[in-house]
Design an enzyme around this catalytic site. Structure first.
Site, mmCIF file in Angstrom:
data_model
loop_
_atom_site.group_PDB
_atom_site.id
_atom_site.type_symbol
_atom_site.label_atom_id
_atom_site.label_comp_id
_atom_site.label_asym_id
_atom_site.label_seq_id
_atom_site.Cartn_x
_atom_site.Cartn_y
_atom_site.Cartn_z
ATOM 1 N N ASP A 299 0.854 -1.187 0.000
ATOM 2 C CA ASP A 299 0.000 0.000 0.000
ATOM 3 C C ASP A 299 0.893 1.242 0.000
ATOM 4 O O ASP A 299 1.785 1.365 0.842
ATOM 5 C CB ASP A 299 -0.903 -0.002 1.236
ATOM 6 C CG ASP A 299 -1.976 1.064 1.160
ATOM 7 O OD1 ASP A 299 -3.069 0.763 0.653
ATOM 8 O OD2 ASP A 299 -1.715 2.203 1.601
ATOM 9 N N ASP B 214 -4.452 2.430 -4.732
ATOM 10 C CA ASP B 214 -3.003 2.462 -4.541
ATOM 11 C C ASP B 214 -2.538 1.201 -3.831
ATOM 12 O O ASP B 214 -1.537 1.208 -3.126
ATOM 13 C CB ASP B 214 -2.596 3.710 -3.746
ATOM 14 C CG ASP B 214 -3.228 3.762 -2.360
ATOM 15 O OD1 ASP B 214 -4.250 3.066 -2.155
ATOM 16 O OD2 ASP B 214 -2.716 4.480 -1.489
ATOM 17 N N ASP C 199 -1.266 9.460 -11.169
ATOM 18 C CA ASP C 199 -1.263 8.331 -12.105
ATOM 19 C C ASP C 199 0.160 7.970 -12.527
ATOM 20 O O ASP C 199 0.513 6.788 -12.653
ATOM 21 C CB ASP C 199 -2.100 8.668 -13.340
ATOM 22 C CG ASP C 199 -3.592 8.677 -13.046
ATOM 23 O OD1 ASP C 199 -3.989 8.203 -11.970
ATOM 24 O OD2 ASP C 199 -4.357 9.172 -13.904
ATOM 25 N N ASN D 261 -1.945 13.128 -4.631
ATOM 26 C CA ASN D 261 -3.004 13.579 -5.531
ATOM 27 C C ASN D 261 -3.455 14.994 -5.194
ATOM 28 O O ASN D 261 -3.649 15.829 -6.086
ATOM 29 C CB ASN D 261 -4.211 12.628 -5.442
ATOM 30 C CG ASN D 261 -4.071 11.423 -6.357
ATOM 31 O OD1 ASN D 261 -3.388 11.481 -7.377
ATOM 32 N ND2 ASN D 261 -4.728 10.331 -5.991
#
Length: 301
Positions: free
Chosen positions: A179, A222, A196, A187
């Site tokens: 993770d 993610d 991305d 973001n």
């Protein structure tokens, strides 16, 4: 070499030439002994342009002898000659150094009447476009469109398959969950296009760090998973720690600054009787423990 039909075939050779030579498929006729007695123009053209010669696949050559290296084809043609089958189909690759190609071999009895079999009509059809489309659709169904890793659905199928195999062979199997740390912050600060980009870079690093026998997937936004067949706890710890170190070395350029990436990793190796659900629960718990310890942590239980 001129194409012709032996006199044992009760059909007009001129009609054969006109009809069969107009087709774009490779077609030949073989007699009851397996000898090629007719080839159309496309058969001859392909033989020459594909690096072969008519001396090893033209009229007079025994086709059955060339099929002995492929038992399924040999047995299929024999079944037709003995009257035990009405048709035989076989798909095969025929790749060159520069082009990938696939063909479908279709064989049917050559009969002058409803009783007597005089030979076999063999047709080779180029199915490359169809095969490429099938492979593309298969990839769409199995792969994550952003990272090109396998998706969650495929990973679950592979997990079930490998677990059953490990139980059957009594071999260890390991599972890692990964993770990304603070992905929401990336973001929010740099925007989703940069997010991305980070995911793709991370996916590439994971792919480069695992073995060909391992299965890597993106199972969430993610979140990633690695299935490692025939891997014990010592090996799993080495792989997980090495992967963590390699991810730390990733340097990803954002809009105005460099982005450092770290991950939390949880995993476990299974060596005795276990269920699929218990595997997932154990590894989920290991990942939560890694995240509770803070960023950039590895927990193998």
């Amino acid at each position: 070499m001129e194409t012709q039909v032996n006199t044992f075939l009760s059909i007009d050779p001129k009609i054969n030439d006109s009809i069969l030579n107009s087709l774009k498929d490779q077609i030949c006729l073989i007699d009851l002994n397996g000898t090629i007695c007719f080839t159309n123009k496309e058969w001859n053209r392909f033989a020459v342009t594909n690096g072969g010669t008519l001396s090893n696949c033209g009229i007079g050559i025994n086709y059955l002898q060339h099929c002995t290296e492929e038992p399924a084809v040999f047995q299929g043609l024999q079944a037709i000659l003995k009257g035990n089958a009405d048709c035989f189909n076989f798909e095969y690759p025929c790749h060159s150094s520069s082009t990938k190609r696939w063909f479908s071999m279709q064989a049917t009895p050559l009969q002058a009447n409803e009783i007597a079999i005089e030979g076999i009509v063999i047709r080779h059809v180029d199915i490359t476009k169809q095969k490429l489309l099938e492979l593309q659709l298969k990839e769409y169904a199995e792969k994550d469109s952003l990272t090109a890793l396998f998706n969650r659905r495929y990973f679950q199928e592979q997990l079930t398959k490998e677990v059953n195999l490990a139980l059957q062979n009594k071999t260890p199997i390991s599972l890692l969950y990964i993770d990304m740390d603070d992905f929401k912050g990336i973001n929010d600060t740099h925007g989703h296009p940069v997010g991305d980009k980070v995911l793709k870079k991370l996916a590439l690093q994971i792919t480069n760090s695992v073995r060909l026998s391992d299965t890597t997937a993106r199972i969430g936004g993610d979140e990633f998973a690695i299935l490692l067949p025939n891997t014990n706890k010592v090996e799993l710890e080495m792989i997980a720690n090495r992967l963590n170190q390699e991810i730390q070395q990733l340097k990803i350029q954002g809009q105005n600054c460099q982005i450092n990436v770290t991950v939390s990793i949880g995993g476990k190796s299974f060596t005795n009787d276990f269920s699929l659900n218990s595997m997932v629960e154990w590894v989920d718990d290991a990942l939560y423990r890694a995240k509770d310890k803070g960023k950039n942590q590895v927990v193998i239980v």
